[in-house]
Write an enzyme that holds these catalytic residues in place. Structure first.
Site, PDB file in Angstrom:
ATOM      1  N   CYS A 113       1.130  32.942 -53.157  1.00  0.00           N
ATOM      2  CA  CYS A 113       1.794  33.745 -54.297  1.00  0.00           C
ATOM      3  C   CYS A 113       3.192  33.501 -54.520  1.00  0.00           C
ATOM      4  CB  CYS A 113       1.551  35.308 -54.048  1.00  0.00           C
ATOM      5  SG  CYS A 113      -0.095  35.622 -53.887  1.00  0.00           S
ATOM      6  N   HIS A 252       6.519  39.623 -58.556  1.00  0.00           N
ATOM      7  CA  HIS A 252       5.018  39.157 -58.141  1.00  0.00           C
ATOM      8  C   HIS A 252       4.176  40.328 -58.305  1.00  0.00           C
ATOM      9  CE1 HIS A 252       1.218  37.581 -56.839  1.00  0.00           C
ATOM     10  NE2 HIS A 252       1.395  38.324 -55.638  1.00  0.00           N
ATOM     11  N   ASN A 282      -4.012  40.668 -59.063  1.00  0.00           N
ATOM     12  CA  ASN A 282      -3.043  39.845 -58.516  1.00  0.00           C
ATOM     13  C   ASN A 282      -3.564  38.391 -58.769  1.00  0.00           C
ATOM     14  OD1 ASN A 282      -1.655  37.867 -56.689  1.00  0.00           O
ATOM     15  ND2 ASN A 282      -1.990  39.356 -55.130  1.00  0.00           N
TER      16      ASN A 282
HETATM   17  N1  COA Z   1     -12.420  51.278 -51.855  1.00  0.00           N
HETATM   18  C1  COA Z   1     -12.343  52.262 -51.177  1.00  0.00           C
HETATM   19  N2  COA Z   1     -11.589  52.387 -49.936  1.00  0.00           N
HETATM   20  C2  COA Z   1     -11.095  51.225 -49.336  1.00  0.00           C
HETATM   21  C3  COA Z   1     -11.071  50.223 -49.967  1.00  0.00           C
HETATM   22  C4  COA Z   1     -11.406  50.230 -51.316  1.00  0.00           C
HETATM   23  N3  COA Z   1     -11.619  49.070 -52.115  1.00  0.00           N
HETATM   24  N4  COA Z   1     -10.461  49.356 -49.279  1.00  0.00           N
HETATM   25  C5  COA Z   1      -9.971  49.970 -48.249  1.00  0.00           C
HETATM   26  N5  COA Z   1     -10.452  51.240 -48.222  1.00  0.00           N
HETATM   27  C6  COA Z   1     -10.329  52.288 -47.150  1.00  0.00           C
HETATM   28  C7  COA Z   1     -10.138  51.503 -45.609  1.00  0.00           C
HETATM   29  O1  COA Z   1     -11.412  51.678 -45.175  1.00  0.00           O
HETATM   30  C8  COA Z   1      -9.699  52.909 -45.095  1.00  0.00           C
HETATM   31  O2  COA Z   1     -10.534  53.883 -44.503  1.00  0.00           O
HETATM   32  P1  COA Z   1     -10.320  54.626 -43.583  1.00  0.00           P
HETATM   33  O3  COA Z   1      -9.295  55.496 -43.475  1.00  0.00           O
HETATM   34  O4  COA Z   1     -11.626  55.504 -43.301  1.00  0.00           O
HETATM   35  O5  COA Z   1     -10.510  53.602 -42.454  1.00  0.00           O
HETATM   36  C9  COA Z   1      -8.679  53.368 -46.145  1.00  0.00           C
HETATM   37  O6  COA Z   1      -9.245  53.230 -47.571  1.00  0.00           O
HETATM   38  C10 COA Z   1      -7.217  53.049 -46.042  1.00  0.00           C
HETATM   39  O7  COA Z   1      -7.261  51.838 -46.044  1.00  0.00           O
HETATM   40  P2  COA Z   1      -5.813  50.959 -46.111  1.00  0.00           P
HETATM   41  O8  COA Z   1      -6.437  49.559 -45.757  1.00  0.00           O
HETATM   42  O9  COA Z   1      -4.897  51.529 -44.886  1.00  0.00           O
HETATM   43  O10 COA Z   1      -5.273  51.470 -47.588  1.00  0.00           O
HETATM   44  P3  COA Z   1      -3.857  50.882 -48.172  1.00  0.00           P
HETATM   45  O11 COA Z   1      -3.367  52.305 -48.675  1.00  0.00           O
HETATM   46  O12 COA Z   1      -3.122  50.252 -47.131  1.00  0.00           O
HETATM   47  O13 COA Z   1      -4.202  50.075 -49.300  1.00  0.00           O
HETATM   48  C11 COA Z   1      -4.567  47.928 -49.876  1.00  0.00           C
HETATM   49  C12 COA Z   1      -5.267  48.813 -49.192  1.00  0.00           C
HETATM   50  C13 COA Z   1      -5.144  46.378 -49.701  1.00  0.00           C
HETATM   51  C14 COA Z   1      -4.391  48.267 -51.433  1.00  0.00           C
HETATM   52  C15 COA Z   1      -2.957  47.712 -49.706  1.00  0.00           C
HETATM   53  O14 COA Z   1      -2.637  47.699 -48.288  1.00  0.00           O
HETATM   54  C16 COA Z   1      -2.212  46.526 -50.147  1.00  0.00           C
HETATM   55  O15 COA Z   1      -2.013  46.552 -51.292  1.00  0.00           O
HETATM   56  N6  COA Z   1      -1.314  45.631 -49.142  1.00  0.00           N
HETATM   57  C17 COA Z   1      -1.257  44.477 -49.792  1.00  0.00           C
HETATM   58  C18 COA Z   1      -1.937  43.433 -50.208  1.00  0.00           C
HETATM   59  C19 COA Z   1      -1.499  42.517 -50.975  1.00  0.00           C
HETATM   60  O16 COA Z   1      -0.256  42.340 -51.555  1.00  0.00           O
HETATM   61  N7  COA Z   1      -1.981  41.261 -50.909  1.00  0.00           N
HETATM   62  C20 COA Z   1      -1.500  39.903 -51.559  1.00  0.00           C
HETATM   63  C21 COA Z   1      -0.514  39.556 -51.223  1.00  0.00           C
HETATM   64  S1  COA Z   1       0.084  38.142 -52.154  1.00  0.00           S
END
Ligand code: COA
Length: 345
Positions: A113, A252, A282
């Site tokens: 990215c 980004h 993204n």
């Molecule tokens: N739908 C529903 N639930 C989901 C899910 C989805 N698509 N994806 C994850 N969950 C669940 C998880 O299993 C977890 O459940 P649990 O509490 O029972 O274990 C809960 O939601 C929280 O998961 P978590 O990963 O801690 O959520 P979060 O608030 O961190 O959000 C992202 C997840 C991926 C949206 C976030 O971490 C993020 O954006 N990170 C950066 C990713 C990024 O920018 N990537 C590209 C970089 S260039």
């Protein structure tokens, strides 16, 4: 040193839209969860015949049309992509051929990215040194081809698209300061293995799921806000400017909450941030040039505006550039600059 003007901008999104409701039918998720945690409402997905070079070509054509520049007059094309049509030739070479840019060199940058910012910074330096007059930078991705559509933790986030910027040597405009960082020790935060990785004793490579996007979302989230905000501060320092001088934040587009957190950490009002994530998700190397092209067309960048571009992604890699916006290449009447008197800049 030459300045750089933005001669033309273009973007292209494939026709097919995949809504959150569509993804609800594929994995255990909900529209509400995706909106609340990411800000994403929909993303575009390439048709089977489309590739990074075909999307990139469409965006490039739009940029050239806006600039009224003939393809033969381009000196260099830098592609930014993690999803090229093949390992080689580069997407940039394929775009060069389709455009008929017969006098241009071409190569791709892969910095996940951070690809666009890396390519864009290189382009400005070719121009600054006088090596080239016109450089086309194309960020283009078909991430849908490397998304694991059974992994709800990642498949809701990504989309396909392309953006292109044609830069031209000019007396005024261009980067005031930039920083590029990398920490390869955090490679497992975000990775996709490929066909050239290590083999086991039987000669087998990585299993298919490791050749798709793998991500530690929470770790990346925590890293992203600090990394982008600190990179903007560093780039401002190199530009002898302060946060108060930032007219527009062009981040980004990975997650709306990351964009909001970065703006908040910097003390930049949220309405100064360009946001497209709700419509496109993204798009990795394409997210900044798509956002730049759309925002410019919407009149968000005044001549002389200081744009704080920032990004982060797989590598890990992150960085920022303070870009003085100019489409004319002529200095506008100076606007008051809050930090100039304080910094002497
Ligand atoms: N739908 C529903 N639930 C989901 C899910 C989805 N698509 N994806 C994850 N969950 C669940 C998880 O299993 C977890 O459940 P649990 O509490 O029972 O274990 C809960 O939601 C929280 O998961 P978590 O990963 O801690 O959520 P979060 O608030 O961190 O959000 C992202 C997840 C991926 C949206 C976030 O971490 C993020 O954006 N990170 C950066 C990713 C990024 O920018 N990537 C590209 C970089 S260039």
């Amino acid at each position: 040193m030459n300045g750089t003007r933005i001669a033309g901008l273009g973007h292209y999104l494939p026709e097919r839209v995949l809504s959150n409701a569509d993804i609800e039918r594929m994995v255990d998720t909900s529209d509400q969860w995706i909106r609340d945690r990411t800000g994403i409402e929909q993303r575009h997905v390439a048709a089977p015949h489309e590739t990074s070079s075909s999307l990139g070509y469409r965006a490039a054509l739009m940029a050239l049309e806006q600039a009224r520049v003939n393809p033969e007059d381009i000196d260099l094309i830098i592609g930014a992509t993690t999803t090229p049509d093949g390992l080689f030739p580069s997407a940039a070479s394929l775009i060069q051929d389709r455009l008929g840019a017969v006098n241009a060199g071409a190569y791709d940058v892969n910095a996940a990215c951070m690809g666009f910012l890396s390519a864009f910074s290189a382009a400005t330096q070719y121009i600054a040194t006088g090596a080239y007059q016109r450089v086309l930078v194309v960020g283009t991705e078909v991430l849908s081809r490397i998304v694991n559509w059974q992994d709800r933790g990642t498949c809701v986030l990504f989309g396909d698209g392309a953006g292109a910027v044609l830069l031209e040597a000019a007396p005024y405009g261009g980067p005031l300061g930039f920083v590029l960082h990398s920490d390869g020790s955090r490679k497992l935060y975000l990775y996709a293995e490929g066909p050239c990785g290590p083999r086991d004793a039987e000669g087998n490579g990585a299993p298919p799921h490791l050749c798709m996007i793998n991500m530690d979302g929470p770790a990346l989230f925590k890293f992203a806000v600090n990394a982008m905000a600190n990179a903007v501060r560093e780039a401002l320092g190199k530009s002898q400017l302060s946060v108060a001088d930032v007219d527009v934040l062009l981040p980004h587009q990975a997650n709306l909450r990351i964009i909001q957190g970065t703006a908040k950490s910097l003390g930049i009002p949220e309405d100064k941030a360009v946001v497209t994530i709700h419509r496109y998700g993204n798009t990795s190397s394409a997210s900044i040039p798509i956002a730049m092209s759309e925002a410019a067309r919407a009149g968000r960048f005044e001549e002389g505006a200081r744009i704080a571009i920032c990004s982060f992604g797989g590598g890990l890699a992150w960085g920022s550039m303070i870009y003085e916006w100019s489409t004319t290449g002529v200095a506008p009447e100076r606007r008051p600059v809050a930090a100039a008197s304080a910094s002497g800049g």
